[in-house]
Design an enzyme around this catalytic site. Structure first.
Site, PDB file in Angstrom:
ATOM      1  N   SER A  63      51.824  10.526  24.941  1.00  0.00           N
ATOM      2  CA  SER A  63      51.684  11.664  26.028  1.00  0.00           C
ATOM      3  C   SER A  63      50.195  11.791  26.852  1.00  0.00           C
ATOM      4  CB  SER A  63      51.317  13.110  24.261  1.00  0.00           C
ATOM      5  OG  SER A  63      52.047  13.467  24.322  1.00  0.00           O
TER       6      SER A  63
ATOM      7  N   TYR B  73      43.884  11.837  20.366  1.00  0.00           N
ATOM      8  CA  TYR B  73      45.505  12.007  20.294  1.00  0.00           C
ATOM      9  C   TYR B  73      45.668  11.905  21.552  1.00  0.00           C
ATOM     10  CZ  TYR B  73      50.419  13.452  20.351  1.00  0.00           C
ATOM     11  OH  TYR B  73      51.604  13.177  20.442  1.00  0.00           O
TER      12      TYR B  73
END
Length: 194
Positions: free
Chosen positions: A98, A110
């Site tokens: 991502s 993340y």
């Protein structure tokens, strides 16, 4: 299905042992597990979709990096070790990422963990090529795995970087192709889906 806590490094070899006992040698690793914890450097209580937002902390960093980066690297390493030891000549590694060049605002750790996984996968694409292993990264669009809200759909509909909300099957079709013989010449690529 076998469940394992990938934040525990010692759980990686037993996963391979279990799979090999049931199906034979492991030739494919798809790194799709996540330790996702939303965090930010900015002092806010909620993100743009109204979800709770916490500051970057050692706990949020470790949760993300432990699964999305470290476990992914250990899974690649275990596949490589077993593959080379048995003299295999065909293998596939597919990672999921991502984020982008501007990082991942409101999901700082993340995004960093996914960037690390991409780095490990690209390194594997070079180092493991002589052993017949391809390695690629898939960057899916926003994918409806049960977390999509109307606000997220509205965001995707009006954001020039997104085309639509994908289904898990749409993303899986690309992963399956990368794991097939048809993709034997595809390695060391970040494949962005739209």
């Amino acid at each position: 299905a076998v469940e394992a806590d990938l934040s525990e490094a010692n759980n990686v070899p037993p996963l391979f042992d279990t799979a090999e006992a049931a199906f034979g040698p492991v030739d494919i690793v798809v790194n799709n597990a996540s330790g996702w914890r939303q965090d930010t450097f900015a002092p806010r209580d909620a993100d743009r979709f109204g979800r709770a937002l916490a500051p970057v902390t050692p706990k949020s960093i470790d949760a993300n990096l432990g699964v999305d980066a470290r476990a992914a690297a250990l899974l690649i390493a275990e596949l490589a070790r077993r593959h080379i030891a048995r003299g295999a000549s065909w293998g596939r590694i597919v990672g999921m990422t991502s984020s982008g060049p501007q990082g991942f605002p409101e999901e700082a750790s993340y995004g960093a963990a996914k960037a690390a996984q991409a780095h490990y996968t690209m390194t594997a694409s070079v180092e493991l090529a002589p052993y017949g292993i391809t390695a690629n990264i898939v960057h899916p669009p926003v994918t409806d795995t049960g977390w999509i809200t109307d606000e997220v759909r509205e965001f995707v509909a009006h954001d020039p970087d997104h085309t639509h909300v994908a289904s898990p099957d749409e993303v899986a079709d690309v992963v399956v192709w990368l794991c097939s013989d048809a993709a034997q010449l595809v390695s060391g690529n970040l494949i962005r889906l739209r």
